[in-house]
Enzyme design. Structure first.
Site, short mmCIF file in Angstrom:
data_model
loop_
_atom_site.label_atom_id
_atom_site.label_comp_id
_atom_site.label_asym_id
_atom_site.label_seq_id
_atom_site.Cartn_x
_atom_site.Cartn_y
_atom_site.Cartn_z
N GLU A 51 0.81 -1.22 0.00
CA GLU A 51 0.00 0.00 0.00
C GLU A 51 0.85 1.27 0.00
O GLU A 51 0.41 2.32 -0.51
CB GLU A 51 -0.96 0.03 1.19
CG GLU A 51 -2.10 -0.99 1.08
CD GLU A 51 -1.77 -2.33 1.71
OE1 GLU A 51 -0.58 -2.59 2.01
OE2 GLU A 51 -2.71 -3.13 1.89
N PHE A 113 -11.21 -7.13 13.89
CA PHE A 113 -10.15 -7.59 12.99
C PHE A 113 -9.84 -6.51 11.95
O PHE A 113 -10.73 -5.95 11.33
CB PHE A 113 -10.60 -8.88 12.29
CG PHE A 113 -9.58 -9.37 11.29
CD1 PHE A 113 -8.32 -9.77 11.70
CD2 PHE A 113 -9.87 -9.40 9.94
CE1 PHE A 113 -7.37 -10.21 10.79
CE2 PHE A 113 -8.93 -9.82 9.01
CZ PHE A 113 -7.67 -10.23 9.44
N GLN A 114 -8.58 -6.22 11.78
CA GLN A 114 -8.10 -5.19 10.85
C GLN A 114 -8.72 -3.83 11.12
O GLN A 114 -8.94 -3.04 10.22
CB GLN A 114 -8.30 -5.62 9.39
CG GLN A 114 -7.39 -6.79 9.01
CD GLN A 114 -7.26 -7.02 7.52
OE1 GLN A 114 -8.18 -6.75 6.76
NE2 GLN A 114 -6.10 -7.51 7.08
N LYS A 163 -17.48 -0.47 6.26
CA LYS A 163 -17.98 -1.43 5.29
C LYS A 163 -19.51 -1.39 5.19
O LYS A 163 -20.08 -1.53 4.11
CB LYS A 163 -17.51 -2.85 5.68
CG LYS A 163 -17.61 -3.84 4.54
CD LYS A 163 -16.93 -5.16 4.88
CE LYS A 163 -17.03 -6.13 3.72
NZ LYS A 163 -16.44 -7.44 4.05
N MET A 481 24.55 8.70 1.60
CA MET A 481 24.40 9.96 2.34
C MET A 481 24.63 9.74 3.83
O MET A 481 25.19 10.60 4.51
CB MET A 481 23.01 10.56 2.08
CG MET A 481 22.89 12.02 2.46
SD MET A 481 24.09 13.09 1.63
CE MET A 481 23.15 13.63 0.21
#
Lengths: 583, 171
Positions: A51, A113-114, A163, A481
């Site tokens: 993502e 969940f999630q 949802k 760097m």
């Protein structure tokens, strides 16, 4: 009017807003939206492999096309993985709308969940965010989110959709132009404010135009107006990292980038100027160096669409709150209306030429050696590709600064880099987004061997969508760097900056059905680049460069513009605690 | 090396906001995220339709930081406007406190006498305690609470400062 599901409302609203591409990754809490997209077939979905990459791809798409980038991810880990890219877009003012799924409203707060508190987590890394609890509000919120993301100072907006709201039905009608209750960014400055800037420019003996990403964000027209203003005033131009391309690097008035790895002439001109006109930049610490020594004898004008940028770090003499494009247009028009003659800046230009004569971007190169200097590799890449006006993305580190210094940018929207947040792993997904928005363009990610591994999984995304992006790795086997700062500050104690256990990048490329090319010697450089350009699919080039080369010029953290390090032999290896504490 | 701090002065801000979910978190979070101080923060709806709230924030900061605080608040999407009441001119500030005091015998009489001087009202009384309601500026309330400590203070609840500009105009 019939009712439809929240998911269908979302898809229809996105279509009404002209969205063509969505970068995303499915999951439980966005299944209704994915199904609605599948059925509608009107929006192209690009399946990334992580993502974070969806957000950077959306940034790359936005930066290269001027259109907002759109991201769709699921709840919980989908949203938290997106946070880095959202923050990146906030720091670099990139218009982006991120749709996140959320657990149903009935489960919010139950550690489902999630479940993650997405609006809580993203509250301070977005320009604005929403949790939509009513499908009847969803259409209006989506339109408002795009309005906020794209107007004023652009930025990321998150819309979190539970949802059950995706499944529940409501009515949707495309709204008219948005008149927001509280959010009304001012685009045009007062005439009096512009008059004063023009007066100051006409009277200045040592002016510098200090330009930034705001000009890119204002659209290609703003870059044209900047060129016109320079033609009228003859003033020298320098730019931040984010503003490269707004003014052509081949123009005689171009001083190069300013700041920590800017040119000697740009920084000395800032230091000696009697007037600095900042257009769409924000006096970032990479630019100013030590604040009490920054441009000490100049009057400072700051043109910015975000009032909070003004007087944030540097005290301003004359503030103009406006869009860079509108302000430039007004300045050009007023300058012409008043028939100001072109000021005599000969003495100023003579001093600038003196600084230029130091040739601060020259680098040591042993003619007898096979070793490729990284600066040489960038210049060779520029020479070989400039006729095709490529879009260049970068990761973060030495290669990024070398690209900024040695690749000449002539046009806006061709340079995509993570400036404010400095996100390693930005370049490959950003190149994918840029290529999707510009299918016929040559898109090259100039990378380091460490950064490229941070989103290396996106090789598969380019393969899947047949995107012919090129990756050009300057491989010095170090987080260069980090190593450079360890040399500057910690007497070369290289704590964890060696890139051990590197993959064979050529084999890796081939494993993903890319072409892999290795360039080991200077003799192979031009040929390797030609092979890369000749292949019409994606190519990853592992260009082995000098391992210990460092990026100069450099103003060490907390130092003044006059304290530049031009060469490696000026590095002392230690710093006091005040300097060590700076980033 | 030592960390330097800016010299601060106390300012009272009035922030008029759209009353949407998360607005208080947005504002309080802005202060913590950017390292600004909050001495007191009060919030309440101020329109009949409950659509708009007024948040009064007392902060202490140097002049440059104060300018930033106002600009940063002003750019939050749900914010209608921000006023630095201290900078904009005369304003009045009030706070309400409820002060619970143990009171028996001589202390009971002394508490009531002091309350009278401070124009505190008794809003609850038992045979062994009082709850006083006192309003005023911060200094007056501080002083009243300090005096009550000597006669048997049990606990204090304070609203924090609310403030409004003097004169006939809205801020």
């Amino acid at each position: 009017m019939t009712e439809k599901s929240g998911a269908d409302i979302l898809v229809e609203a996105l279509c009404d807003l002209g969205v063509e591409v969505v970068f995303g990754y499915p999951g439980g809490a966005v299944l209704p939206i994915y199904d609605a997209m599948f059925r509608s077939k009107r929006i192209k979905h690009v399946l990334v492999r992580h993502e974070q990459a969806a957000t950077h791809a959306a940034e790359g798409y936005a930066r290269a096309t001027g259109k907002p980038g759109v991201v769709l991810v699921t709840s919980g880990p989908g949203a938290t993985n997106a946070v880095t890219g959202i923050t990146d877009a906030l720091m670099d003012s990139i218009p982006m709308v991120v749709i996140t799924g959320q657990v149903p409203t009935t489960l919010i707060g139950s550690d489902a969940f999630q479940e993650a508190d997405t609006v809580g987590i993203t509250r301070h890394c977005t320009k604005h965010n929403y949790l939509v609890k009513d499908p009847a509000r969803l259409g209006a919120v989506i339109h408002e989110a795009f309005h906020i993301a794209t107007s004023g100072r652009p930025g990321p907006v998150v819309v979190d959709i539970p949802k059950d709201v995706q499944v529940a039905s409501a009515r949707y009608a495309k709204p008219g132009p948005i008149q927001h209750k509280t959010y009304r960014p001012a685009l045009k400055a007062d005439r009096a404010a512009i008059e004063q800037v023009v007066d100051l420019l006409a009277a200045a003996e040592r002016p510098v135009l200090y330009t930034g990403g705001g000009i890119i964000n204002a659209g290609p027209g703003a870059s044209q107006l900047l060129r016109e203003l320079v033609r009228l005033t003859g003033a020298p131009v320098t730019s931040t990292l984010m503003g490269l391309g707004a003014f052509p690097a081949s123009a005689p008035q171009w001083l190069g980038m300013l700041g920590m790895h800017g040119t000697y002439e740009a920084n000395l001109a800032m230091n000696e100027a009697d007037l600095i006109v900042n257009i769409g930049a924000r006096f970032d610490d990479r630019v100013t160096g030590r604040l009490d020594a920054f441009a000490p004898n100049s009057r400072k004008v700051h043109i910015d669409i975000d009032r909070s940028s003004i007087n944030k770090t540097v005290r301003i003499d004359h503030a103009v709150v406006a869009d860079a494009g509108h302000a430039l247009e007004d300045m050009v028009r007023l300058w012409k209306a008043r028939q100001h003659p072109k000021p005599d800046l000969d003495a100023w230009w003579r001093r600038i030429e003196g600084w230029r004569a130091r040739q601060c971007l020259s680098f040591p190169e042993d003619a007898a050696s096979d070793v490729i200097m990284p600066q040489r590799a960038i210049r060779a890449l520029h020479e070989a590709t400039k006729a095709r006006q490529p879009i260049i993305t970068t990761e973060v580190g030495q290669h990024q600064m070398w690209a900024a210094q040695h690749f000449g940018f002539e046009l806006p929207n061709k340079w995509l880099t993570s400036g404010g947040l400095g996100t390693m792993g930005y370049g490959l997904p950003a190149a994918i987004g840029a290529q999707l928005g510009n299918p016929n363009a040559l898109v090259i990610d100039i990378a380091g061997e460490a950064s490229i591994q941070m989103n290396i999984q996106e090789l598969a995304t380019a393969t899947q969508y047949r995107l012919p992006v090129k990756i050009f790795i300057l491989n010095n086997e170090y987080m260069g760097m980090v190593r450079q700062w360890q040399e500057l500050t910690y007497e070369s104690r290289y704590a964890e900056s060696y890139s051990d256990s590197l993959p064979d990048f050529v084999k890796l490329a081939e494993a993903y059905d890319w072409k892999g090319i290795r360039i080991d010697t200077r003799e192979q450089l031009d040929g390797g680049i030609a092979d890369m350009l000749a292949h019409d699919g994606p190519v990853m080039v592992d260009c082995r460069v000098a391992k210990l080369a460092n990026c100069f010029p450099m103003i060490p953290s907390g130092a003044a513009h006059t304290d530049m390090i031009l060469q490696a032999n000026e590095v002392s290896g230690t710093m006091d605690d005040e300097a060590k504490a700076l980033v | 090396m030592h960390i330097r701090e800016e010299t601060a002065e106390r300012h009272t801000l009035a922030v008029i906001v759209d009353n949407e979910p998360g607005i208080l978190a947005r504002i309080a979070g802005l202060f913590t995220a950017r390292g600004y101080n909050i001495e007191s923060l009060t919030v309440s709806e101020i329109t009949a339709d409950k659509a708009v709230s007024r948040i009064t924030i007392v902060t202490s900061a140097g002049p440059a930081t104060l300018e930033q605080i106002v600009a940063q608040l002003d750019r939050l999407v749900p914010v209608h406007r921000v006023h630095d009441l201290t900078a904009e001119g005369d304003h009045v500030e009030r706070e309400l406190a409820m002060v619970k005091v143990r009171g028996t015998g001589d202390h009971r009489i002394e508490a009531l006498r002091l309350a009278d001087v401070y124009r505190a009202r008794v809003v609850d009384a038992t045979t062994s305690s009082f709850v006083f309601e006192v309003t005023g500026g911060r200094a007056k309330i501080d002083k009243f609470v300090e005096l009550m400590a000597e006669v048997g203070l049990i606990e204090v609840a304070r609203t924090g400062i609310v403030a409004i500009a003097r004169g006939s105009e809205a801020a």
